[in-house]
Design a protein around this motif. Structure first.
Motif, mmCIF file in Angstrom:
data_model
loop_
_atom_site.group_PDB
_atom_site.id
_atom_site.type_symbol
_atom_site.label_atom_id
_atom_site.label_comp_id
_atom_site.label_asym_id
_atom_site.label_seq_id
_atom_site.Cartn_x
_atom_site.Cartn_y
_atom_site.Cartn_z
ATOM 1 N N GLN A 284 0.579 43.589 -14.838
ATOM 2 C CA GLN A 284 -0.313 43.728 -16.122
ATOM 3 C C GLN A 284 -1.623 44.698 -15.855
ATOM 4 O O GLN A 284 -1.739 45.475 -16.765
ATOM 5 C CB GLN A 284 -0.754 42.500 -16.397
ATOM 6 C CG GLN A 284 -1.342 42.400 -17.933
ATOM 7 C CD GLN A 284 -1.974 41.166 -18.381
ATOM 8 O OE1 GLN A 284 -1.839 40.183 -17.689
ATOM 9 N NE2 GLN A 284 -2.211 41.035 -19.678
ATOM 10 N N GLU A 285 -2.152 44.574 -14.750
ATOM 11 C CA GLU A 285 -3.504 45.213 -14.491
ATOM 12 C C GLU A 285 -3.214 46.763 -14.532
ATOM 13 O O GLU A 285 -3.709 47.651 -14.903
ATOM 14 C CB GLU A 285 -4.382 44.806 -13.448
ATOM 15 C CG GLU A 285 -5.009 43.413 -13.464
ATOM 16 C CD GLU A 285 -5.477 43.106 -12.361
ATOM 17 O OE1 GLU A 285 -6.531 42.536 -12.338
ATOM 18 O OE2 GLU A 285 -5.032 43.035 -11.056
ATOM 19 N N LEU A 286 -1.984 46.993 -13.606
ATOM 20 C CA LEU A 286 -1.462 48.458 -13.450
ATOM 21 C C LEU A 286 -1.100 49.147 -14.671
ATOM 22 O O LEU A 286 -1.598 50.204 -14.627
ATOM 23 C CB LEU A 286 -0.236 48.371 -12.527
ATOM 24 C CG LEU A 286 -0.835 48.043 -10.984
ATOM 25 C CD1 LEU A 286 0.769 47.919 -10.282
ATOM 26 C CD2 LEU A 286 -1.447 49.064 -10.253
ATOM 27 N N SER A 287 -0.364 48.131 -15.681
ATOM 28 C CA SER A 287 -0.064 48.840 -17.037
ATOM 29 C C SER A 287 -1.326 49.085 -17.785
ATOM 30 O O SER A 287 -1.184 50.218 -18.212
ATOM 31 C CB SER A 287 0.730 48.010 -17.802
ATOM 32 O OG SER A 287 0.372 46.833 -17.997
ATOM 33 N N GLN A 288 -2.233 48.288 -17.722
ATOM 34 C CA GLN A 288 -3.651 48.558 -18.429
ATOM 35 C C GLN A 288 -4.299 49.854 -17.970
ATOM 36 O O GLN A 288 -4.640 50.664 -18.527
ATOM 37 C CB GLN A 288 -4.682 47.453 -18.378
ATOM 38 C CG GLN A 288 -3.936 46.333 -19.065
ATOM 39 C CD GLN A 288 -4.792 45.007 -19.087
ATOM 40 O OE1 GLN A 288 -5.814 45.022 -18.123
ATOM 41 N NE2 GLN A 288 -4.852 44.060 -19.823
ATOM 42 N N LEU A 289 -4.249 49.853 -16.479
ATOM 43 C CA LEU A 289 -4.988 51.078 -15.914
ATOM 44 C C LEU A 289 -4.164 52.453 -16.018
ATOM 45 O O LEU A 289 -5.053 53.461 -16.280
ATOM 46 C CB LEU A 289 -4.943 50.892 -14.368
ATOM 47 C CG LEU A 289 -6.108 49.775 -13.878
ATOM 48 C CD1 LEU A 289 -5.687 49.665 -12.404
ATOM 49 C CD2 LEU A 289 -7.653 50.321 -14.097
ATOM 50 N N ALA A 290 -2.860 52.349 -15.913
ATOM 51 C CA ALA A 290 -2.105 53.579 -16.483
ATOM 52 C C ALA A 290 -2.402 53.911 -17.847
ATOM 53 O O ALA A 290 -2.382 55.085 -18.176
ATOM 54 C CB ALA A 290 -0.726 53.108 -16.175
ATOM 55 N N GLU A 291 -2.609 52.859 -19.044
ATOM 56 C CA GLU A 291 -3.122 53.298 -20.171
ATOM 57 C C GLU A 291 -3.819 53.929 -20.428
ATOM 58 O O GLU A 291 -4.367 54.982 -21.101
ATOM 59 C CB GLU A 291 -2.515 52.058 -21.076
ATOM 60 C CG GLU A 291 -2.773 52.288 -22.499
ATOM 61 C CD GLU A 291 -1.802 52.971 -23.100
ATOM 62 O OE1 GLU A 291 -2.092 53.714 -24.007
ATOM 63 O OE2 GLU A 291 -0.898 53.133 -22.690
ATOM 64 N N GLU A 292 -5.161 53.198 -19.539
ATOM 65 C CA GLU A 292 -6.458 53.858 -19.850
ATOM 66 C C GLU A 292 -6.532 55.350 -19.128
ATOM 67 O O GLU A 292 -7.156 56.225 -19.779
ATOM 68 C CB GLU A 292 -7.570 53.062 -18.844
ATOM 69 C CG GLU A 292 -7.637 51.698 -19.638
ATOM 70 C CD GLU A 292 -8.381 50.667 -18.773
ATOM 71 O OE1 GLU A 292 -9.090 51.259 -17.672
ATOM 72 O OE2 GLU A 292 -8.704 49.524 -19.093
ATOM 73 N N ALA A 293 -5.697 55.685 -17.885
ATOM 74 C CA ALA A 293 -5.865 56.716 -17.539
ATOM 75 C C ALA A 293 -5.034 57.920 -18.348
ATOM 76 O O ALA A 293 -5.608 59.082 -18.438
ATOM 77 C CB ALA A 293 -4.895 56.704 -16.138
ATOM 78 N N ARG A 294 -4.050 57.473 -19.138
ATOM 79 C CA ARG A 294 -3.423 58.205 -19.926
ATOM 80 C C ARG A 294 -4.374 58.673 -21.505
ATOM 81 O O ARG A 294 -4.367 59.861 -21.650
ATOM 82 C CB ARG A 294 -1.927 57.486 -20.609
ATOM 83 C CG ARG A 294 -1.212 58.542 -21.549
ATOM 84 C CD ARG A 294 0.043 57.800 -22.206
ATOM 85 N NE ARG A 294 -0.681 56.765 -22.802
ATOM 86 C CZ ARG A 294 -1.098 56.712 -23.986
ATOM 87 N NH1 ARG A 294 -1.193 57.975 -24.612
ATOM 88 N NH2 ARG A 294 -1.316 55.580 -24.746
ATOM 89 N N LYS A 295 -5.056 57.630 -21.754
ATOM 90 C CA LYS A 295 -6.034 57.929 -22.902
ATOM 91 C C LYS A 295 -7.018 58.809 -22.524
ATOM 92 O O LYS A 295 -7.459 59.808 -23.261
ATOM 93 C CB LYS A 295 -6.483 56.529 -23.416
ATOM 94 C CG LYS A 295 -5.814 55.712 -24.270
ATOM 95 C CD LYS A 295 -6.232 54.447 -24.778
ATOM 96 C CE LYS A 295 -5.252 53.579 -25.352
ATOM 97 N NZ LYS A 295 -5.846 52.484 -25.814
#
Length: 183
Positions: free
Chosen positions: A132-143
């Motif tokens: 879950q944290e990895l998906s949040q970090l990936a989303e933040e990085a994408r944004k």
């Protein structure tokens, strides 16, 4: 001489002074400066490779590990240590710019094969990210990447508009000069 040794043996057995340690049942207290197995703080590591470059025995290399921080460590590469070659000098710990590599008091390293004493980030790492944290970090990085591209596009558009305005001003001053000459 024999009596002297016998006397010393009897004295030690009666006094209760421990001569032999009962390892592994009784593990002695280790000093604070003990250099044992490394501990890697995954959330801090930036994957710079300073530990790899400083190692005199060339026992550290960077390997891929997907449970790390994709924001701080874009390549997702973390140290892997070959304890068959490591001399526990601590240079890698001292040279780490973010202090994510430490030496613990764990000293028991054993295995049946050579590969058993090669510790990757999954063995020495602490603070792994959950899915879950990895998906949040990936989303933040994408944004963040999208925002960066948007700002770059706006800056390019503003630069183009400024160049067009400067060209129009230059063209307009050239026309005024031509009109004055014509008059």
């Amino acid at each position: 001489m024999v009596l002297k040794n016998l006397k010393m043996t009897l004295k030690r057995s009666i006094s209760g002074v421990e001569v032999t340690r009962l390892y592994p049942e009784k593990i002695m207290d280790l000093p604070d400066a003990e250099r044992g197995v490394h501990v890697l703080e995954i959330r801090k590591c930036i994957g710079c490779g300073a530990c790899v470059r400083i190692c005199p025995n060339d026992c550290i290399k960077l390997v891929d590990y997907k449970r790390g921080n994709p924001v701080k460590n874009k390549k997702l590469q973390y140290p892997q240590i070959d304890y068959g070659r490591c001399m526990f000098c601590g240079l890698c710990v001292d040279d780490c710019p973010v202090s994510c590599l430490h030496m613990s008091k764990v000293f028991e390293i054993a295995g049946w094969d050579r590969e058993d004493i090669i510790y990757g980030p999954e063995k020495i790492g602490v603070g792994d990210y959950t899915d879950q944290e990895l998906s949040q970090l990936a989303e933040e990085a994408r944004k963040a990447e999208e925002e960066k591209k948007r700002k770059a596009a706006e800056a390019a558009k503003a630069k183009k508009a400024k160049a067009a305005k400067a060209e129009a001003v230059e063209k307009g001053s050239g026309e005024k000069a031509a009109k004055k000459k014509a008059e």
